[in-house]
Design a protein around this motif. Structure first.
Motif, short mmCIF file in Angstrom:
data_model
loop_
_atom_site.label_atom_id
_atom_site.label_comp_id
_atom_site.label_asym_id
_atom_site.label_seq_id
_atom_site.Cartn_x
_atom_site.Cartn_y
_atom_site.Cartn_z
N UNK A 40 0.83 -0.99 -0.03
CA UNK A 40 0.12 0.13 -0.25
C UNK A 40 1.01 1.40 -0.03
N UNK A 41 2.17 1.25 0.81
CA UNK A 41 2.91 2.32 0.78
C UNK A 41 3.94 2.15 -0.07
N UNK A 42 4.62 0.96 -0.29
CA UNK A 42 5.85 0.77 -1.14
C UNK A 42 5.79 0.81 -2.67
N UNK A 43 4.59 0.50 -2.93
CA UNK A 43 4.04 0.84 -4.43
C UNK A 43 3.52 2.12 -4.57
N UNK A 44 3.10 3.01 -3.59
CA UNK A 44 2.23 4.00 -3.73
C UNK A 44 3.03 5.06 -4.56
N UNK A 45 2.26 5.75 -5.50
CA UNK A 45 2.73 7.01 -6.17
C UNK A 45 1.80 8.17 -5.89
N UNK A 46 2.47 9.26 -6.28
CA UNK A 46 1.70 10.49 -6.30
C UNK A 46 0.65 10.67 -7.61
N UNK A 47 1.00 10.11 -8.66
CA UNK A 47 0.35 10.52 -9.83
C UNK A 47 0.46 9.22 -10.57
N UNK A 48 -0.33 9.01 -11.82
CA UNK A 48 -0.15 7.82 -12.58
C UNK A 48 1.31 7.82 -13.19
N UNK A 49 1.91 8.86 -13.69
CA UNK A 49 2.93 8.91 -14.41
C UNK A 49 4.31 8.96 -13.48
N UNK A 55 10.92 3.30 -5.63
CA UNK A 55 11.67 3.97 -6.61
C UNK A 55 12.42 5.11 -6.07
N UNK A 56 11.65 5.88 -5.37
CA UNK A 56 12.01 7.07 -4.76
C UNK A 56 13.39 6.92 -3.71
N UNK A 57 13.11 5.98 -2.89
CA UNK A 57 13.97 5.47 -1.91
C UNK A 57 15.25 5.18 -2.55
N UNK A 149 9.46 10.97 -1.86
CA UNK A 149 9.00 9.77 -0.82
C UNK A 149 8.37 10.37 0.32
N UNK A 150 9.00 11.44 0.98
CA UNK A 150 8.07 11.94 2.07
C UNK A 150 6.71 12.24 1.91
N UNK A 151 6.57 12.85 0.65
CA UNK A 151 5.18 13.29 0.15
C UNK A 151 4.00 12.09 0.02
N UNK A 152 4.64 11.03 -0.67
CA UNK A 152 4.01 10.02 -0.62
C UNK A 152 3.35 9.52 0.48
#
Length: 173
Positions: A40-49, A55-57, A149-152
């Motif tokens: 739920x968090x590890x694969x979360x992204x702010x937007x589809x693109x 990946x951010x980490x 990463x923080x924002x997500x």
């Protein structure tokens, strides 16, 4: 006053990486407390693109220690390996990155001044001086990925704030 390249880069990256490692602990605890799948968090992204939290980490490691390793070789290219897929792997990636950064001799980084450096990605080539690569390419990328990463995590509901992002400042004394 002399201000070194090492001082301009490494201590702040260490500060943010330590804070990011603590954020991963908070993310893991958040998932456990709410009975959420870690994905739920590890694969979360702010937007589809955009790319996911994992990946951010990974990119924080790539644009800190990875950038130093690139300067050592004279060439840097994106790390196309997949990011770690669990909290333990993400934390390990940051722990290894921190250990690598903390082991760097400041004189080595200061010795990069004036050295030729190249960014390569497919057919794209960008020529830099090492200090310009570190300060105008990798450092902005490092902070972009740390912020994302923080924002997500914040967007997903973690009760975190600016102090969680910034970590412990380096105080006088």
């Amino acid at each position: 006053m002399t201000f070194s390249l090492h001082a301009a880069i490494i201590p702040s990256q260490v500060q943010i990486l330590r804070a990011s490692a603590a954020l991963i602990d908070k993310a893991e605890a958040f998932c456990a407390e709410r009975n959420l799948s870690p994905d739920t968090l590890i694969q979360a992204r702010l937007a589809d693109g955009m790319l996911p939290f994992a990946y951010q980490v990974k990119s924080m490691a790539v644009h800190s220690l990875g950038a130093i390793e690139g300067v050592r070789k004279g060439v840097f290219g994106p790390d196309m390996t997949p990011p770690p897929s669990d909290f333990a792997g993400l934390k390990m990636r940051l722990t290894e990155t921190l250990a690598g950064l903390e082991a760097i001799d400041p004189a080595e980084v200061d010795g990069f001044l004036g050295r030729d450096m190249r960014f390569e990605f497919g057919e794209r080539r960008m020529e830099f001086l090492a200090e310009e690569f570190l300060l105008s390419f990798s450092q902005p990328n490092f902070y972009f990925h740390a912020t994302t990463a923080y924002d997500i995590l914040r967007w997903k509901g973690l009760p975190i704030g600016k102090r969680d992002f910034a970590g412990m400042p380096r105080l006088k004394g």
